[in-house]
Every structure is written in C-alpha cells, then in structure tokens.
Design a protein around this motif. Structure first.
Motif, PDB file in Angstrom:
ATOM      1  N   ASP A  10       1.114  -0.945   0.341  1.00  0.00           N
ATOM      2  CA  ASP A  10       0.293  -0.142  -0.478  1.00  0.00           C
ATOM      3  C   ASP A  10       0.600   1.314   0.349  1.00  0.00           C
ATOM      4  O   ASP A  10       0.721   1.932  -0.733  1.00  0.00           O
ATOM      5  CB  ASP A  10      -1.032   0.226   1.324  1.00  0.00           C
ATOM      6  N   ALA A  27       1.168   4.055  -3.728  1.00  0.00           N
ATOM      7  CA  ALA A  27       1.307   5.142  -2.936  1.00  0.00           C
ATOM      8  C   ALA A  27       2.146   5.912  -3.733  1.00  0.00           C
ATOM      9  O   ALA A  27       1.347   7.002  -3.948  1.00  0.00           O
ATOM     10  CB  ALA A  27      -0.075   5.478  -1.463  1.00  0.00           C
ATOM     11  N   TRP A  34       1.302   4.973   4.932  1.00  0.00           N
ATOM     12  CA  TRP A  34       0.520   4.419   3.882  1.00  0.00           C
ATOM     13  C   TRP A  34      -1.523   4.874   3.744  1.00  0.00           C
ATOM     14  O   TRP A  34      -1.345   5.877   4.567  1.00  0.00           O
ATOM     15  CB  TRP A  34      -0.094   2.606   4.879  1.00  0.00           C
ATOM     16  N   THR A  35      -2.181   4.687   3.649  1.00  0.00           N
ATOM     17  CA  THR A  35      -3.534   5.172   3.112  1.00  0.00           C
ATOM     18  C   THR A  35      -4.424   4.251   3.847  1.00  0.00           C
ATOM     19  O   THR A  35      -4.229   3.972   4.896  1.00  0.00           O
ATOM     20  CB  THR A  35      -3.461   4.381   1.632  1.00  0.00           C
ATOM     21  N   ASP A  36      -5.821   4.702   4.020  1.00  0.00           N
ATOM     22  CA  ASP A  36      -7.042   4.559   3.975  1.00  0.00           C
ATOM     23  C   ASP A  36      -6.963   2.057   4.643  1.00  0.00           C
ATOM     24  O   ASP A  36      -7.319   1.882   4.873  1.00  0.00           O
ATOM     25  CB  ASP A  36      -7.943   4.328   3.785  1.00  0.00           C
ATOM     26  N   TYR A  67      -7.934  11.883   5.106  1.00  0.00           N
ATOM     27  CA  TYR A  67      -6.606  12.296   4.553  1.00  0.00           C
ATOM     28  C   TYR A  67      -5.755  11.409   4.479  1.00  0.00           C
ATOM     29  O   TYR A  67      -5.107  11.648   3.479  1.00  0.00           O
ATOM     30  CB  TYR A  67      -5.678  13.291   5.714  1.00  0.00           C
ATOM     31  N   ARG A  68      -6.232  10.140   4.451  1.00  0.00           N
ATOM     32  CA  ARG A  68      -5.407   8.710   4.569  1.00  0.00           C
ATOM     33  C   ARG A  68      -6.203   8.417   3.031  1.00  0.00           C
ATOM     34  O   ARG A  68      -5.456   7.558   2.190  1.00  0.00           O
ATOM     35  CB  ARG A  68      -5.510   7.572   5.064  1.00  0.00           C
ATOM     36  N   GLY A  69      -7.506   9.368   2.232  1.00  0.00           N
ATOM     37  CA  GLY A  69      -7.051   8.592   0.901  1.00  0.00           C
ATOM     38  C   GLY A  69      -8.470   8.518   0.632  1.00  0.00           C
ATOM     39  O   GLY A  69      -8.902   7.547  -0.380  1.00  0.00           O
ATOM     40  N   TYR A  70      -8.815   8.016   1.465  1.00  0.00           N
ATOM     41  CA  TYR A  70     -10.493   7.040   1.756  1.00  0.00           C
ATOM     42  C   TYR A  70     -11.577   7.989   0.136  1.00  0.00           C
ATOM     43  O   TYR A  70     -11.812   9.296   0.275  1.00  0.00           O
ATOM     44  CB  TYR A  70     -11.719   7.560   2.758  1.00  0.00           C
ATOM     45  N   ASP A  73      -2.243   1.544  -4.897  1.00  0.00           N
ATOM     46  CA  ASP A  73      -1.940   1.582  -3.525  1.00  0.00           C
ATOM     47  C   ASP A  73      -2.569   0.045  -3.154  1.00  0.00           C
ATOM     48  O   ASP A  73      -2.353  -0.937  -2.424  1.00  0.00           O
ATOM     49  CB  ASP A  73      -1.730   2.539  -3.079  1.00  0.00           C
TER      50      ASP A  73
END
Length: 297
Positions: free
Chosen positions: A18, A22, A46-48, A82-85, A260
């Motif tokens: 992930d 990203a 890392w992201t969602d 902000y995690r990319g949801y 990601d």
C-alpha cells in the motif's frame, strides 16, 4: 485453527504494498529510482487500505467471530479522511460515527444499491491468513467483515476472493507446498457465486502466461475502484508471482491504476506465503511505522 503470526506477516505485506504503491501517485517517481535508492525518499505513508486492515486485524485478536457492530464502530472511529478514503467511504463512515446503524448506511450507499468498491477486498488479506487451514471460515468471516461497509454482492465477493486466496497460500506455506497459479485461482473460484468478480477470475485463469500489460488490459487495474475491476488482476499477480514479493509489487506498479490498492491486496496475499522475510528490509524500514496499529493488533 487460527494463526496470528500469519495475520501479522500479511499485514506487513499489505501495508508495504500500500505505502509503496501510493508513492507512484507522486509525479516523476519511477521504479528505477526506487531500485537505486534515489526515490521515493523518506517515509512512505500508508493509506486507508492499511488503516482499515489494521482495525480488522485488531478485531481478530478477540475471541469468536467478527463482531460486525464493534467492527463498524472501530472503522468509523479510526478513519482519517486524509488517508485517501473514497468519497463514498467517507459518507458511510461519518454516518456510522454519528450513530446511524451500519446496516442502514451500507444499504443506502450509491443510490440504494450498496457499494461494489474495492475497499472490503483491500483490507481483508490478514483475515484470510489468520484462518489458514480453514478456508470456509475465512470466506464466511470475510463476508461479515465486508458487510459493514459494502452491501453490494460484488463488493462482498471481492473480499471473499482475497480472503480465500490468503487462507489458501497461508496453509500452503505451513505445509510447504507452493500451489500452481491455476490451482490457486481454481480454489478461490470454488468459493464464489456467479458474479463479475467470478467472471474476472475465470478470465484470469485463461491469461496465465501472458504479460502484465495484457492481464491488466483484460482484467482491469483498479482504476474504476470497483471490486470486479481490481480483485481478478490482483489475484492473477499473486498467483503468478507467489514466491517473489518484489516482483509481485512491481507488477502492480507496471499495471498502473489504483496501485496502492492492488499493491495492498497482492502484498497481503503474497506475504502470507513468503512471510515477512520475503519483504525487502529497506521497504519495511521506509514504510510508515504501524506503531499503535499493527503492533496493538
């Protein structure tokens, strides 16, 4: 039978895939830069995908089946937009956070059809690895984990497919038998009902031996952010590169699209087979730490 060690190996593989994937949304980043150490520099956030996978892994640390009410509250309480949801996920999780029943919220999504997005699939590989040796339970628990946010059958079946793959390869690791790509894809297909996800897996079976570009063209690369556009390609990659974590992640990067998420799915499945030792140490070091998330789980 459950194995929390396999779950944590899968979570490491998921989070690195992930976080690394990203980085390729950053203009100018190339795989060659990564290999020679010049880019991406610094920590890889890392992201969602990782955030939700970590919440799910923590739930697995509790006795019994997945508690859907508790899991929904945990997803909603933890999520950081902000995690990319995606926009749909933000609406769902905010409504749950505000006290609405997850069953109502999940059914309301996308005009009442429910989400068929790839979010349930992207987070579920550690659950599958946790149930290595008991694939039926992995499939059932994947359904339960998916339903709290995804009411559409495609979104749920995408999660089932990934969890089954992780359970199968986790068991293969324990018994020291590497399944052939066709064998793994057939095992996953056996747990699915008629759907676009299943159709994609059947097409993936016919694409064994082809290039990454051709497989992504035929199966999708996650750019539609749908389970059926993401899971078949991700499992094609995992099946064909099961013993080589770097090669598997590189295939995701080469395909482009939702890198990601394909990296998370592929990384979670492949690391269930290779273990943490299959992930390059430099990549683990650059991934944003899982302090308070994976460790807490």
């Amino acid at each position: 039978m459950t194995d929390f060690g396999l779950c944590m190996d899968s979570l490491d593989g998921l989070s690195v895939g992930d976080a690394l994937g990203a980085q390729f949304f950053v203009p100018g980043t190339t795989w060659e830069d990564l290999l020679d150490g010049t880019a991406p520099a610094g920590s890889w956030p890392w992201t969602d995908d990782t955030e939700m996978a970590s919440v799910l892994a923590a739930e697995l640390g509790r006795p019994g089946a997945v508690d859907q009410d508790r899991l929904a509250r945990a997803f909603a309480g933890r999520f950081e937009p902000y995690r990319g949801y995606g926009g749909g996920a933000v609406v769902i999780l905010r409504r749950i956070r505000e006290g609405e029943p997850w069953r109502v919220v999940a059914r309301d999504a996308f005009g009442g059809q429910g989400s068929m997005g790839n979010g349930a699939a992207m987070r579920v590989a550690p659950l599958g690895a946790f149930h290595a040796g008991d694939t039926r339970t992995a499939a059932l628990e994947a359904m339960r984990s998916a339903e709290v946010t995804h009411a559409h059958a495609e979104g749920i079946l995408g999660a089932v497919a990934v969890a089954v793959a992780a359970a199968e390869v986790g068991w293969a690791r324990l018994v020291r038998h590497r399944p052939e790509p066709r064998e793994l894809l057939d095992a996953v297909a056996g747990y699915l009902v008629d759907s676009q996800v299943l159709d994609g897996l059947r097409r993936a079976r016919g694409l064994l031996g082809t290039s990454v570009g051709e497989a992504a063209y035929e199966l999708g690369n996650g750019s539609q952010v749908l389970a059926q556009d993401t899971v078949p390609f991700a499992l094609w990659v995992a099946a064909t590169r099961l013993g080589d974590y770097p090669a598997a992640i590189r295939a995701c990067v080469e395909a482009g699209g939702d890198v990601d998420t394909t990296g998370a799915i592929v990384g979670g499945v492949v690391a269930a087979f290779t273990g943490r030792g299959g992930i390059p140490e430099a990549w683990l070091a650059q991934r944003e730490p899982l302090v308070g998330i994976g460790n807490k789980a």
